[in-house]
Design a protein around this motif. Structure first.
Motif, PDB file in Angstrom:
ATOM      1  N   THR A 546      -4.067-121.006  23.459  1.00 45.16           N
ATOM      2  CA  THR A 546      -4.923-119.940  23.975  1.00 45.16           C
ATOM      3  C   THR A 546      -6.377-120.353  23.816  1.00 45.16           C
ATOM      4  O   THR A 546      -6.815-120.685  22.716  1.00 45.16           O
ATOM      5  CB  THR A 546      -4.667-118.638  23.222  1.00 45.16           C
ATOM      6  N   ILE A 547      -7.116-120.293  24.948  1.00 48.70           N
ATOM      7  CA  ILE A 547      -8.526-120.693  24.944  1.00 48.70           C
ATOM      8  C   ILE A 547      -9.347-119.470  25.333  1.00 48.70           C
ATOM      9  O   ILE A 547      -9.157-118.899  26.414  1.00 48.70           O
ATOM     10  CB  ILE A 547      -8.784-121.852  25.913  1.00 48.70           C
ATOM     11  N   ARG A 548     -10.270-119.042  24.492  1.00 47.74           N
ATOM     12  CA  ARG A 548     -11.118-117.887  24.747  1.00 47.74           C
ATOM     13  C   ARG A 548     -12.518-118.359  25.087  1.00 47.74           C
ATOM     14  O   ARG A 548     -13.057-119.253  24.448  1.00 47.74           O
ATOM     15  CB  ARG A 548     -11.166-116.967  23.536  1.00 47.74           C
ATOM     16  N   VAL A 549     -13.108-117.675  26.086  1.00 51.94           N
ATOM     17  CA  VAL A 549     -14.478-117.965  26.497  1.00 51.94           C
ATOM     18  C   VAL A 549     -15.401-117.066  25.678  1.00 51.94           C
ATOM     19  O   VAL A 549     -15.206-115.850  25.613  1.00 51.94           O
ATOM     20  CB  VAL A 549     -14.665-117.746  27.995  1.00 51.94           C
ATOM     21  N   CYS A 550     -16.418-117.669  25.046  1.00 55.02           N
ATOM     22  CA  CYS A 550     -17.291-116.939  24.142  1.00 55.02           C
ATOM     23  C   CYS A 550     -18.741-117.238  24.447  1.00 55.02           C
ATOM     24  O   CYS A 550     -19.079-118.274  25.053  1.00 55.02           O
ATOM     25  CB  CYS A 550     -17.007-117.313  22.685  1.00 55.02           C
ATOM     26  N   ASP A 555     -27.260-124.085  19.968  1.00 49.39           N
ATOM     27  CA  ASP A 555     -26.694-125.204  19.210  1.00 49.39           C
ATOM     28  C   ASP A 555     -25.179-125.153  19.142  1.00 49.39           C
ATOM     29  O   ASP A 555     -24.563-125.860  18.345  1.00 49.39           O
ATOM     30  CB  ASP A 555     -27.266-125.230  17.789  1.00 49.39           C
ATOM     31  N   GLY A 556     -24.517-124.290  19.934  1.00 50.54           N
ATOM     32  CA  GLY A 556     -23.070-124.292  20.042  1.00 50.54           C
ATOM     33  C   GLY A 556     -22.351-123.412  19.062  1.00 50.54           C
ATOM     34  O   GLY A 556     -21.139-123.507  18.950  1.00 50.54           O
ATOM     35  N   VAL A 557     -23.051-122.528  18.354  1.00 44.19           N
ATOM     36  CA  VAL A 557     -22.406-121.634  17.403  1.00 44.19           C
ATOM     37  C   VAL A 557     -21.895-120.402  18.141  1.00 44.19           C
ATOM     38  O   VAL A 557     -22.658-119.727  18.849  1.00 44.19           O
ATOM     39  CB  VAL A 557     -23.377-121.232  16.287  1.00 44.19           C
ATOM     40  N   VAL A 558     -20.578-120.105  17.977  1.00 48.27           N
ATOM     41  CA  VAL A 558     -19.970-118.960  18.656  1.00 48.27           C
ATOM     42  C   VAL A 558     -20.538-117.683  18.068  1.00 48.27           C
ATOM     43  O   VAL A 558     -20.572-117.505  16.856  1.00 48.27           O
ATOM     44  CB  VAL A 558     -18.433-119.008  18.512  1.00 48.27           C
ATOM     45  N   GLN A 559     -21.001-116.774  19.007  1.00 46.86           N
ATOM     46  CA  GLN A 559     -21.572-115.504  18.563  1.00 46.86           C
ATOM     47  C   GLN A 559     -20.719-114.315  18.956  1.00 46.86           C
ATOM     48  O   GLN A 559     -20.573-113.366  18.194  1.00 46.86           O
ATOM     49  CB  GLN A 559     -22.977-115.343  19.144  1.00 46.86           C
ATOM     50  N   SER A 560     -20.152-114.300  20.158  1.00 44.95           N
ATOM     51  CA  SER A 560     -19.341-113.164  20.598  1.00 44.95           C
ATOM     52  C   SER A 560     -18.372-113.635  21.650  1.00 44.95           C
ATOM     53  O   SER A 560     -18.712-114.417  22.541  1.00 44.95           O
ATOM     54  CB  SER A 560     -20.238-112.048  21.146  1.00 44.95           C
ATOM     55  N   CYS A 561     -17.113-113.156  21.498  1.00 49.43           N
ATOM     56  CA  CYS A 561     -16.085-113.437  22.503  1.00 49.43           C
ATOM     57  C   CYS A 561     -15.578-112.139  23.138  1.00 49.43           C
ATOM     58  O   CYS A 561     -14.539-112.138  23.805  1.00 49.43           O
ATOM     59  CB  CYS A 561     -14.924-114.191  21.864  1.00 49.43           C
ATOM     60  N   ASN A 562     -16.306-110.965  22.946  1.00 46.34           N
ATOM     61  CA  ASN A 562     -15.879-109.645  23.405  1.00 46.34           C
ATOM     62  C   ASN A 562     -16.683-109.261  24.635  1.00 46.34           C
ATOM     63  O   ASN A 562     -17.906-109.326  24.639  1.00 46.34           O
ATOM     64  CB  ASN A 562     -16.094-108.621  22.296  1.00 46.34           C
ATOM     65  N   VAL A 563     -15.964-108.819  25.685  1.00 46.64           N
ATOM     66  CA  VAL A 563     -16.645-108.430  26.931  1.00 46.64           C
ATOM     67  C   VAL A 563     -17.431-107.157  26.731  1.00 46.64           C
ATOM     68  O   VAL A 563     -18.544-106.985  27.226  1.00 46.64           O
ATOM     69  CB  VAL A 563     -15.615-108.269  28.063  1.00 46.64           C
ATOM     70  N   GLU A 564     -16.931-106.154  25.988  1.00 48.56           N
ATOM     71  CA  GLU A 564     -17.637-104.900  25.759  1.00 48.56           C
ATOM     72  C   GLU A 564     -18.952-105.144  25.043  1.00 48.56           C
ATOM     73  O   GLU A 564     -19.964-104.532  25.338  1.00 48.56           O
ATOM     74  CB  GLU A 564     -16.762-103.959  24.939  1.00 48.56           C
ATOM     75  N   ALA A 565     -18.932-105.998  24.088  1.00 44.12           N
ATOM     76  CA  ALA A 565     -20.180-106.319  23.405  1.00 44.12           C
ATOM     77  C   ALA A 565     -21.164-106.980  24.348  1.00 44.12           C
ATOM     78  O   ALA A 565     -22.376-106.849  24.215  1.00 44.12           O
ATOM     79  CB  ALA A 565     -19.894-107.218  22.217  1.00 44.12           C
ATOM     80  N   TYR A 566     -20.638-107.700  25.311  1.00 46.22           N
ATOM     81  CA  TYR A 566     -21.509-108.404  26.240  1.00 46.22           C
ATOM     82  C   TYR A 566     -22.293-107.432  27.119  1.00 46.22           C
ATOM     83  O   TYR A 566     -23.446-107.673  27.462  1.00 46.22           O
ATOM     84  CB  TYR A 566     -20.646-109.334  27.085  1.00 46.22           C
ATOM     85  N   VAL A 567     -21.719-106.225  27.503  1.00 44.04           N
ATOM     86  CA  VAL A 567     -22.367-105.314  28.447  1.00 44.04           C
ATOM     87  C   VAL A 567     -23.289-104.340  27.744  1.00 44.04           C
ATOM     88  O   VAL A 567     -24.022-103.616  28.409  1.00 44.04           O
ATOM     89  CB  VAL A 567     -21.313-104.542  29.264  1.00 44.04           C
ATOM     90  N   LEU A 568     -23.309-104.213  26.421  1.00 41.88           N
ATOM     91  CA  LEU A 568     -24.208-103.296  25.741  1.00 41.88           C
ATOM     92  C   LEU A 568     -25.609-103.853  25.765  1.00 41.88           C
ATOM     93  O   LEU A 568     -25.860-104.961  25.303  1.00 41.88           O
ATOM     94  CB  LEU A 568     -23.753-103.074  24.301  1.00 41.88           C
ATOM     95  N   PRO A 569     -26.595-103.088  26.257  1.00 43.89           N
ATOM     96  CA  PRO A 569     -27.941-103.651  26.411  1.00 43.89           C
ATOM     97  C   PRO A 569     -28.651-103.797  25.086  1.00 43.89           C
ATOM     98  O   PRO A 569     -29.453-104.686  24.923  1.00 43.89           O
ATOM     99  CB  PRO A 569     -28.650-102.648  27.314  1.00 43.89           C
ATOM    100  N   ILE A 570     -28.426-102.896  24.171  1.00 40.69           N
ATOM    101  CA  ILE A 570     -29.188-102.973  22.916  1.00 40.69           C
ATOM    102  C   ILE A 570     -28.381-103.653  21.819  1.00 40.69           C
ATOM    103  O   ILE A 570     -28.804-103.688  20.684  1.00 40.69           O
ATOM    104  CB  ILE A 570     -29.606-101.560  22.467  1.00 40.69           C
ATOM    105  N   GLY A 571     -27.201-104.124  22.136  1.00 39.64           N
ATOM    106  CA  GLY A 571     -26.422-104.884  21.161  1.00 39.64           C
ATOM    107  C   GLY A 571     -25.648-104.043  20.185  1.00 39.64           C
ATOM    108  O   GLY A 571     -25.230-104.552  19.162  1.00 39.64           O
ATOM    109  N   LEU A 572     -25.427-102.721  20.470  1.00 42.11           N
ATOM    110  CA  LEU A 572     -24.663-101.871  19.565  1.00 42.11           C
ATOM    111  C   LEU A 572     -23.196-101.924  19.938  1.00 42.11           C
ATOM    112  O   LEU A 572     -22.836-101.688  21.085  1.00 42.11           O
ATOM    113  CB  LEU A 572     -25.165-100.428  19.614  1.00 42.11           C
ATOM    114  N   SER A 573     -22.371-102.171  18.950  1.00 40.58           N
ATOM    115  CA  SER A 573     -20.930-102.197  19.184  1.00 40.58           C
ATOM    116  C   SER A 573     -20.363-100.810  18.943  1.00 40.58           C
ATOM    117  O   SER A 573     -21.039 -99.887  18.488  1.00 40.58           O
ATOM    118  CB  SER A 573     -20.268-103.221  18.266  1.00 40.58           C
ATOM    119  N   MET A 574     -19.067-100.667  19.228  1.00 38.56           N
ATOM    120  CA  MET A 574     -18.395 -99.392  19.020  1.00 38.56           C
ATOM    121  C   MET A 574     -18.371 -99.029  17.536  1.00 38.56           C
ATOM    122  O   MET A 574     -18.532 -97.865  17.172  1.00 38.56           O
ATOM    123  CB  MET A 574     -16.962 -99.483  19.556  1.00 38.56           C
ATOM    124  N   GLY A 575     -18.211 -99.999  16.680  1.00 35.21           N
ATOM    125  CA  GLY A 575     -18.221 -99.713  15.249  1.00 35.21           C
ATOM    126  C   GLY A 575     -19.555 -99.167  14.783  1.00 35.21           C
ATOM    127  O   GLY A 575     -19.626 -98.274  13.933  1.00 35.21           O
TER     128      GLY A 575
END
Length: 698
Positions: A546-550, A555-575
């Motif tokens: 399984t390969i996930r796009v993130c 510098d290549g450090v993975v920050q987020s692999c969640n689509v919902e987090a990607y669409v939030l403009p101010i960076g607030l997650s559901m939590g």
């Protein structure tokens, strides 16, 4: 006895008479010392002494007497005359009086004051006192004035042979090695004689052996005792008693003698070889005896003692040198035969050994006598014993394949009875043997991934970049180790997104073919990989990666692999949103509880007008953070978080992992705090206004 006494007196008086005749008269003159008298006397005494000195200086006369001797141990009916004092001032007119003073005057020696004759009135012992010093004085008979200065003279006690020699340290003991040569010194003894060693032969001693010949001799003058026979054997006689005599008077007749004893012990030397008590020894031993067990003892006797009798034992010949050994017992001085290896009655029933006993300490003086050793023959008979069965092999190793059928024959073990009767195997004698069974591997397991892998692909990745490295495992155990083959499914060979590369360490690397991956278009990719082993026949299996796009940093450090987090403009997650709502609800509950408690506590039963004004004054600070408060949080986000900017995310795929930038998290926390503070301030102000209105209505 009277004849012997007369002989002794004759020997004694003869030299004395000769000495008395030959000695010339001796003249002694001793001037008086008046210094002490002059220093302590009165004037009258000084005048008298001066006159006497004048008279004495005027006269040239002096004492005249012979040398005086007195014989010791002399006893007779009358006192013995020692000598006579005479001065040439004595004309025979009997006007001179002789006075004697000093050692023994008046008690031992007595003087005739008229004639000057001196007599010994007591028996004298030279060994007690050898000489006496006396003072003679001549004075006027009437006036008692001294006519001569006082003069000292000596009376010597003449020695006689009245003391026999004595051995003060006897009896004596000495040792000498056996087999010593003739004239070997043993010891020397010394006797003492109390008589005068200067005068005569009374103290001249001569030594002789009265008993102990012909084994020992003694030098007459030095008393050194030596061996008189060569090669005296301790084993024949160990101890000798020697009687020694010392005689004075040079050993002549009439001399006195004394004796003592000397015990001479011959010390042992190694002059005898060991000798076996018998030339042939017989022993029997069961064939099942434990290794190291003592089978028998042999002994070689030695007439010597101590370390000279110590012998070492060895097996020097025979047909059992490999099966038996012999050791020496230092206490009993014998040899112990022990078993080194197992015996087998059926193989050999008897053995013959030749053992040797040799002295440990050899004296080279006696090596010419021959070797100091002896040999004996030992015969050992092996007795039959009921032995346990014997397996054909000490261990067994059997092999079986892991897929062998039930009740398959793996191998066999065999045993036999070693006894002559060849009895069948019974239960009284039991033998055991280890049997090892090795299970052989069969290639019945297909290889698979070593673990559950999940790869992450950065949207901003580059072509040819390694996404993930995987390895495989196989439960089988091939002889030459594992070697895996990796491939894609036939329908995935022309995959436009990914490719694989086999590594030298038997692992596999997955690489991206291009860049520009977008998680909005496709968030997850599934890549089936076929893994084959090198068995016979080979087995294979398909494992899916399984390969996930993130979203990644530069510098290549993975920050987020969640689509919902990607669409939030101010960076607030559901939590984060849920945490904000929980904080608001908690603050509301606290405010309600606080207001309720305060009203019940502060409401008075009767309200006065003058108190209304003071109690209804409300102070609060309505200064907030300015634009920061108004822009800190948008309430519309709480009402419809999915409707920001009119963008609606996909509902068919829900991201499992959410990576948010760190800066956005800090902004969210600060906005939540400000939101809560602002909400609390607003509610507090509204509460105070309502309370004021209520108070006015009352």
């Amino acid at each position: 006895m009277p004849e012997r006494l007369a002989e002794m007196l004759l020997d004694l008086w003869t030299p004395l008479i000769l000495l008395w005749i030959t000695l010339p008269p001796c003249i002694f003159m001793a001037p008086m010392n008046h210094s002490q008298v002059l220093m302590s006397g009165s004037p009258l005494e000084l005048n008298r002494l001066g006159e006497e000195q004048r008279i004495l200086n005027r006269s040239k006369r002096g004492w005249v007497w012979n040398q005086m001797f007195v014989l010791e141990e002399f006893s007779g009916p009358e006192p013995i005359l020692v000598g006579r004092l005479h001065t040439d001032l004595d004309p025979g007119s009997k006007k001179i009086k002789y006075i004697l003073s000093g050692d023994g005057a008046g008690t031992i020696f007595q003087i005739n004051d008229v004639t000057g004759d001196i007599h010994a009135i007591k028996r004298l012992d030279r060994e007690e006192k050898a000489e006496y010093t006396l003072t003679a004085q001549a004075v006027d008979w009437e006036t008692s004035k001294p006519l001569e200065p006082p003069s000292e003279f000596i009376i010597k006690v003449q020695d006689i042979n009245d003391n026999a020699p004595e051995f003060l340290n006897g009896p004596y003991h000495a040792t000498v090695p056996e087999m010593s040569i003739l004239g070997t010194s043993v010891t020397n003894v010394t006797a003492t004689d109390a008589d005068d060693p200067v005068y005569g032969n009374s103290a001249k001693l001569v030594y002789s052996i009265l008993e102990g010949q012909p084994y020992f001799s003694i030098e007459p003058e030095t008393a050194i005792i030596k061996t008189a026979l060569p090669n005296m054997d301790r084993e024949a006689k160990e101890e000798y008693l020697v009687v020694i005599q010392a005689k004075d008077m040079g050993g002549h007749s009439g001399g006195l003698s004394g004796t003592t004893t000397l015990t001479v012990t011959l010390t042992d030397v190694n002059d005898n070889p060991p000798k076996f008590a018998q030339s042939l020894y017989h022993f029997s031993v069961p064939e099942d005896v434990v290794l190291g067990t003592a089978i028998g003892r042999v002994k070689a006797n030695d007439q010597d003692i101590g370390e000279n009798a110590q012998s070492s034992y060895d097996i020097i010949d025979g047909d059992g040198t490999a099966l038996f050994e012999i050791t020496s017992d230092a206490q009993a001085q014998d040899g112990i035969i022990r078993l080194r290896k197992p015996l087998d009655f059926e193989t050999k029933k008897s053995y013959t050994l030749k053992v040797e006993a040799a002295n440990v300490h050899i004296d080279p003086r006696f090596s010419s006598r021959g070797p100091f050793k002896d040999t004996a023959t030992v015969k050992i008979v092996v007795e039959d014993a009921d032995e346990p069965p014997v397996f054909s092999s000490p261990t067994y190793l059997l092999e079986v394949h892991e897929n062998a059928a039930l009740n398959s024959v793996i191998g066999q073990v065999t045993a036999r009875d070693p006894d002559i009767t060849s009895s069948p195997i019974n239960h009284s004698q039991i033998s055991r043997v280890p049997v090892a069974i090795k299970v052989l591997d069969v290639n019945d397991n297909a290889p698979e991934f070593a673990s559950e892998y999940e790869a992450f692909l950065c949207e901003n990745g580059k072509p040819g970049q390694v996404i993930q490295t995987v390895s495989a495992m196989d439960k089988d155990d091939p002889k030459n180790g594992h070697y895996f083959l990796y491939s894609l499914l036939p329908e995935m060979v022309n995959n436009p997104n990914f490719t694989i590369k086999k590594n030298e360490d038997n692992s596999l690397s997955i690489l991206a073919k291009h860049n520009g991956f977008n998680r909005q278009k496709q968030e997850v990719y599934l890549l089936p990989i076929v893994i084959s082993d090198s068995g016979n026949p080979p087995l294979s299996s398909t494992s899916t990666l399984t390969i996930r796009v993130c979203g990644c940093s530069n510098d290549g450090v993975v920050q987020s692999c969640n689509v919902e987090a990607y669409v939030l403009p101010i960076g607030l997650s559901m939590g984060a949103l849920i945490a904000i709502l929980a904080c608001i609800i908690l603050l509301l509950v606290i405010v309600v509880l606080f207001v309720t408690l305060r009203r019940h506590k502060n409401e008075p039963l009767i309200i006065k007008d003058d108190e209304d004004v003071r109690e209804n004054i409300i102070r609060y600070d309505d200064e907030g953070g300015g634009e920061e408060d108004t822009e800190a949080f948008d309430i519309a986000t709480l009402q419809n978080p999915d409707g920001i900017n009119g963008f609606l995310p996909r509902k068919d795929i829900k991201p499992d992992l959410q990576f948010m930038p760190r800066l956005q998290k800090r902004v969210a926390r600060r906005n939540i705090t400000r939101c809560c503070l602002k909400r609390k301030t607003t509610e507090s102000n509204g509460f105070n206004e309502l309370r004021g209105q209520d108070e006015k209505s009352k």
